[in-house]
Design a protein around this motif. Structure first.
Motif, PDB file in Angstrom:
ATOM      1  N   LEU B 219      -4.233  15.489   8.962  1.00 16.69           N
ATOM      2  CA  LEU B 219      -4.341  16.949   8.940  1.00 16.69           C
ATOM      3  C   LEU B 219      -4.311  17.481   7.506  1.00 16.69           C
ATOM      4  N   MET B 220      -3.337  17.017   6.708  1.00 16.55           N
ATOM      5  CA  MET B 220      -3.225  17.539   5.350  1.00 16.55           C
ATOM      6  C   MET B 220      -4.415  17.107   4.492  1.00 16.55           C
ATOM      7  N   GLY B 221      -4.873  15.877   4.680  1.00 16.28           N
ATOM      8  CA  GLY B 221      -6.063  15.442   3.939  1.00 16.28           C
ATOM      9  C   GLY B 221      -7.265  16.303   4.287  1.00 16.28           C
ATOM     10  N   CYS B 222      -7.471  16.513   5.599  1.00 10.35           N
ATOM     11  CA  CYS B 222      -8.632  17.289   6.045  1.00 10.35           C
ATOM     12  C   CYS B 222      -8.514  18.743   5.597  1.00 10.35           C
ATOM     13  N   ASN B 227     -10.874  22.884   2.520  1.00 12.29           N
ATOM     14  CA  ASN B 227     -10.758  24.164   1.830  1.00 12.29           C
ATOM     15  C   ASN B 227     -10.707  23.999   0.318  1.00 12.29           C
ATOM     16  N   SER B 228     -11.245  22.890  -0.163  1.00 14.95           N
ATOM     17  CA  SER B 228     -11.203  22.611  -1.590  1.00 14.95           C
ATOM     18  C   SER B 228     -11.940  23.679  -2.385  1.00 14.95           C
ATOM     19  N   ALA B 229     -11.401  23.991  -3.581  1.00 14.27           N
ATOM     20  CA  ALA B 229     -12.078  24.929  -4.475  1.00 14.27           C
ATOM     21  C   ALA B 229     -13.229  24.202  -5.161  1.00 14.27           C
ATOM     22  N   ARG B 230     -14.062  24.966  -5.854  1.00 18.64           N
ATOM     23  CA  ARG B 230     -15.241  24.381  -6.478  1.00 18.64           C
ATOM     24  C   ARG B 230     -14.889  23.465  -7.650  1.00 18.64           C
ATOM     25  N   GLY B 231     -15.778  22.545  -7.937  1.00 14.30           N
ATOM     26  CA  GLY B 231     -15.683  21.744  -9.153  1.00 14.30           C
ATOM     27  C   GLY B 231     -14.754  20.550  -9.035  1.00 14.30           C
ATOM     28  N   ALA B 238      -7.045  19.483  -4.624  1.00 14.92           N
ATOM     29  CA  ALA B 238      -6.974  19.250  -3.176  1.00 14.92           C
ATOM     30  C   ALA B 238      -6.329  17.905  -2.885  1.00 14.92           C
ATOM     31  N   THR B 239      -6.703  16.886  -3.677  1.00 15.86           N
ATOM     32  CA  THR B 239      -6.172  15.541  -3.465  1.00 15.86           C
ATOM     33  C   THR B 239      -4.666  15.515  -3.706  1.00 15.86           C
ATOM     34  N   THR B 240      -4.250  16.101  -4.820  1.00 12.35           N
ATOM     35  CA  THR B 240      -2.819  16.133  -5.128  1.00 12.35           C
ATOM     36  C   THR B 240      -2.058  16.878  -4.035  1.00 12.35           C
TER      37      THR B 240
END
Lengths: 263, 264
Positions: B219-222, B227-231, B238-240
């Motif tokens: 869930l947290m990975g997805c 909802n990752s920001a650009r770039g 997002a990964t952290t």
């Protein structure tokens, strides 16, 4: 908006009325009115960050507008849910700026993606055959089918993206900056391909670009988006003497005019 | 007057933080709800599910196995040292077994998988978001929540308990190796004590925890990737966030689950 009465006799395929969208305090679209007739190729021009992409994404429902109405073939695109929305999306094909190919899938699986899911699911062999046929249509050899997208050059990725967009014979095709990042020769090839494919499929096309060569090659009609509204809309033949200061400045790439150039 | 306005500013900041937290929680819960709804509603993507199952489950085996092996060994040494103060060295096999199955197997296994899997899911989905591949899915009449999120949620919820089960066995074996090799336990007695002492409840409680942790990991990975920001920076963040939030949620939910499963 000075709309030329020429060319438009066919019924509207896509109608946008008063579409607005803001991101926080940034008002990107301030009331876009645009009509695209069946079988027509409309190119939306405008500087970077004027909301051209947002316009396309609003029609596809990837972004929900704050106000206004969008209809496709008379169906309210903003309220379509479930099956109605699926049927709506089935009409579309889109070529993304960066290709947006799925890098975990082979080239042919990318092209045949839509043919292997949902209602139109076809057997694998048949889907692959169609994919190879579409790849040939955009000028790629069958042996590219079994490569991964990362193994292709930018121009080839664009072609694969184009093949994917037309794979299910959509009624409407969107092109998001089709020539950005390509060398002039490759850009020309892609422009010609787009024009040919749109004509031979009889599809309705909507392209966003700031490449004027592209505009002259692809468009039947041109719409100029600036400050979140359509400033001018008319047949491609009139862009050089539109009498609109925005269009004049943009088409001729002038530093002076109503469009502020940030230096 | 100045004190008043400073106080007001302070309270406003707290209010904004609380509202922000509520908003984030609501968004996460809605995302989770939609993800689960897509797990149970057709169409299904069995091939995607299988791929994710391999990626999340099978390829995490070495990490979880090694973690369990060394943890079991260290646990045996510690319990022996602690037990010898009370002349209770003989509890080593039984406590290694419950320690591994109830607590260390699921928690350490979960944390290791969180580091591996949450990060990779967030990076993959984040990159897909940034390169418009997620938008492309929609234009190809495929719901990205159904195609990307649902298989990952289901695969992780099933795979992590299986990983933990294997980890339990390996962890107990680690304890056994140290117990027999270093602490002079009799091999037969060690195994018999473990068998006699361990109950099904010990194992299943750990597996229930593991299923919850698996869900949290995916869930947290997805959520973060989707909802990752650009770039590149957006994907990095997002990964952290995925790893940190998954780890903290695992530890917090572990406490709550322990309270629920073993009321004092």
């Amino acid at each position: 908006m000075t709309d030329a009465p020429a060319t438009r006799t066919a019924p509207a395929k896509i109608t946008m009325t008063g579409v607005t969208k803001s991101f926080g305090s940034k008002h990107v679209l301030r009331g876009v009115d645009l009509e695209v007739a069946r079988g027509e190729s409309v190119v939306v021009i405008g500087g970077s960050g004027t909301g051209k992409s947002v316009t396309l994404k609003c029609i596809l429902g990837l972004i929900t507008p704050d106000a206004g109405a969008i209809s496709v073939d008379g169906t309210d695109a903003l309220r379509a849910r479930g099956k109605a929305r699926e049927a709506l999306l089935d009409k579309f094909g889109m070529l993304f700026q960066g290709g947006a190919l799925f890098d975990s899938l082979l080239v042919w699986e990318n092209v045949a993606f839509r043919l292997m899911q949902g209602a139109r699911k076809k057997p694998k062999a048949e889907a692959r055959e169609i994919a190879i046929e579409k790849l040939r249509r955009v000028g790629l050899k069958p042996d590219t089918a079994d490569l991964y997208p990362a193994e292709l050059s930018g121009g080839m990725q664009k072609r694969v993206g184009l093949a994917r967009a037309i794979a299910a014979d959509p009624e409407i095709i969107f092109f998001d900056e089709p020539t950005t990042g390509l060398d002039p020769i490759m850009a020309d090839v892609i422009n010609d391909l787009i024009r040919e494919i749109v004509t031979e499929m009889g599809a309705t096309a909507m392209t966003i670009t700031h490449d004027m060569t592209s505009v002259r090659r692809i468009a039947d009609r041109v719409a100029m988006l600036h400050d979140g509204v359509i400033k001018w809309c008319g047949p491609v033949g009139q862009i050089d003497d539109s009498g609109n200061p925005y269009v004049h400045q943009f088409v001729n790439g002038l530093p002076e005019g109503p469009i502020e150039a940030v230096r | 007057m100045q004190v008043f306005s400073a106080l007001q500013g302070f309270l406003a900041a707290i209010g904004a933080a609380v509202l922000g937290l509520c908003q984030a929680t609501g968004r996460l819960l809605m995302f989770a709800g939609m993800g689960v709804a897509h797990v149970v509603r057709p169409p299904f993507y069995p091939l995607e599910l299988w791929r994710q199952f391999l990626k999340i489950g099978y390829f995490s085996l070495p990490v979880v196995g090694l973690t369990a092996l060394f943890t079991g060994g260290a646990l045996a040494l510690q319990i022996f040292a602690g037990g010898s103060r009370l002349n209770a060295e003989s509890v080593v096999p039984s406590i290694v077994a419950i320690g591994m199955t109830r607590e260390l197997g699921p928690v350490l296994g979960g944390l290791m998988v969180a580091g591996r899997v949450s990060a990779s899911i967030a990076a993959e989905l984040g990159t897909m978001r940034v390169t418009e591949q997620i938008d492309a899915l929609t234009t190809l009449s495929t719901n990205p929540l159904k195609y990307l999120v649902a298989p990952r949620l289901l695969a992780a919820t099933v795979a992590v308990p299986l990983l933990v089960l294997i980890g339990d066995v390996i962890g107990i074996m680690g304890g056994f190796l140290v117990g027999v090799g270093r602490l002079d336990f009799n091999a037969t007695t060690y195994i018999r004590t473990t068998e006699d002492f361990l109950t099904t409840g010990d194992v299943t409680s750990g597996l229930i925890k593991a299923a919850v942790f698996g869900f949290i990991i995916a869930l947290m990975g997805c959520y973060q990737g989707y909802n990752s920001a650009r770039g590149a920076q957006g994907v990095g963040r997002a990964t952290t966030n995925a790893v940190v939030s998954a780890s903290i949620l695992i530890l917090a939910s572990n406490y709550l689950l322990t309270e629920a499963l073993f009321p004092a």
